[in-house]
Scaffold this motif. Structure first.
Motif, short mmCIF file in Angstrom:
data_model
loop_
_atom_site.label_atom_id
_atom_site.label_comp_id
_atom_site.label_asym_id
_atom_site.label_seq_id
_atom_site.Cartn_x
_atom_site.Cartn_y
_atom_site.Cartn_z
N SER A 30 28.18 41.58 3.23
CA SER A 30 29.31 41.73 2.30
C SER A 30 29.38 40.58 1.29
O SER A 30 29.99 40.72 0.24
N SER A 63 20.53 39.17 5.50
CA SER A 63 20.75 39.40 4.06
C SER A 63 20.91 38.06 3.34
O SER A 63 20.45 37.90 2.20
N ASP B 34 31.50 50.07 6.07
CA ASP B 34 31.81 49.11 5.01
C ASP B 34 31.42 47.71 5.49
O ASP B 34 31.89 47.28 6.56
N SER B 71 24.06 46.57 9.71
CA SER B 71 23.65 46.43 8.31
C SER B 71 22.52 47.39 7.97
O SER B 71 22.49 47.98 6.88
N ILE B 74 23.98 50.81 7.44
CA ILE B 74 24.69 50.91 6.15
C ILE B 74 23.68 50.95 4.99
O ILE B 74 23.78 51.78 4.09
N ARG B 75 22.70 50.05 5.06
CA ARG B 75 21.77 49.90 3.94
C ARG B 75 20.78 51.06 3.87
O ARG B 75 20.59 51.65 2.80
N GLU B 79 22.44 54.64 3.06
CA GLU B 79 22.11 54.28 1.67
C GLU B 79 23.32 53.70 0.94
O GLU B 79 23.65 54.11 -0.17
N ARG B 80 23.96 52.79 1.61
CA ARG B 80 25.11 52.04 1.08
C ARG B 80 26.34 52.90 0.79
O ARG B 80 27.18 52.53 -0.05
N PHE B 82 29.81 53.62 1.86
CA PHE B 82 30.68 52.75 2.65
C PHE B 82 31.81 53.49 3.38
O PHE B 82 32.79 52.89 3.80
#
Lengths: 116, 190
Positions: A30, A63, B34, B71, B74-75, B79-80, B82
């Motif tokens: 984030s 990240s 998110d 992560s 999500i990524r 594919e992001r 949220f």
């Protein structure tokens, strides 16, 4: 001391040509885009040394690490020296797990980073 | 969903045979994909791991493994996007001869499916940004398995064992003289 637009990274200039980025919170998915943005912005200025002071960073994930790898590559291309300092053992562990601890210039304190 | 999930969490390792997930994980959390909620998941996992008996460094590493798994979902999985669901389940493992217990963590999503054989860390000699999450998960946890969920999504189950310190006495080994009574701690005895 000049503050950037970032909400969690302050930018300091202790000496001419040296910029210190000081993130003040955990760096995860984030927040790493913000770190990337500030690193790129500062890299675009004519600095010969960019220091990332992680004293207030309790936690970093891959990240954050990826952001620093990218910055290190950009720094090499820019002839800027990128130095990381004040890592706590938990943050240091992720560098070791990813076997990137020898890829970066890592020192114990900001003073060492400035004098390096 | 949870019942299907739990069914697949049962251990296939009879030698360790300590997974308590025959019924339900003791903690279940549904979160939205998110990144701002990653911190909450990390704190929860680290807190439970600490109570189980992991040291501070291991707690941080287990939280890191969970963060990396979430992560990645999500990524890459979502594919992001949220606003998609992710389920996190946590259960402690009972102590065994060589451990003071452990922790089983299951993470499930409704993201696109990937062949579990392809869930591998990349070559670390090739230094480049990204692609470290799966490597970190395997490095930190003792057992890691990915599988496709029936219908859609993926399931990740990972286990970490807490080794029993060889030099620390068990409670049952302590002499009776070590006992602390309520009176010993009362203000009137100061």
């Amino acid at each position: 001391m000049a503050n950037s637009q970032s909400t969690f990274i302050s930018v300091e200039q202790p000496e001419e040509g040296i910029v210190v980025l000081v993130p003040s919170a955990d760096i995860d998915m984030s927040r790493s885009p913000e770190l990337r943005s500030v690193l790129r912005q500062e890299m675009g200025r004519s600095v010969h040394k960019l220091i990332v002071d992680l004293d207030s960073v309790e936690y970093m994930d891959s990240s954050g690490l990826a952001t620093l790898v990218e910055a290190m590559r950009n720094a090499s291309g820019n002839k800027t020296k990128l130095v990381i300092c004040n890592m706590n053992p938990k943050v240091s562990a992720i560098f070791e797990i990813a076997r990137l601890d020898s890829f970066f210039s890592i020192v114990g304190s900001r003073e060492e980073a400035i004098s390096l | 969903m949870i019942s299907r999930w739990i069914q697949n969490l049962r251990t296939t390792d009879p030698a360790r045979n300590t997974h308590p997930m025959d019924q339900r994980p003791e903690i279940e959390l549904r979160l939205t994909s998110d990144p701002m909620y990653l911190c909450g998941a990390r704190e929860l996992v680290a807190c439970i791991a600490r109570r189980i008996g992991f040291d501070d460094m291991d707690c941080a590493k287990i939280a890191l493994a969970v963060d990396e798994a979430l992560s990645n979902i999500i990524r890459h999985g979502y594919e992001r996007a949220f606003d998609k669901p992710i389920w996190l389940g946590i259960s402690p493992l009972k102590p065994s001869a060589n451990t003071i217990g452990g922790i089983v963590i299951a993470i499930e999503d409704e993201a696109k499916q990937v062949d579990p054989c392809h869930m591998k860390g990349r070559d670390l000699d090739d230094i480049k940004p990204g692609g470290l999450g799966v490597h970190i998960i395997h490095e930190v946890m003792n057992d890691v398995s990915y599988e496709k969920r029936k219908g859609c999504g993926m399931r990740l189950v990972m286990t970490k064992y807490a080794p029993r310190p060889s030099d620390s006495p068990r409670l049952s080994d302590q002499a009776p003289s070590c006992k602390v009574t309520l009176n010993d701690r009362s203000p009137s005895r100061r």
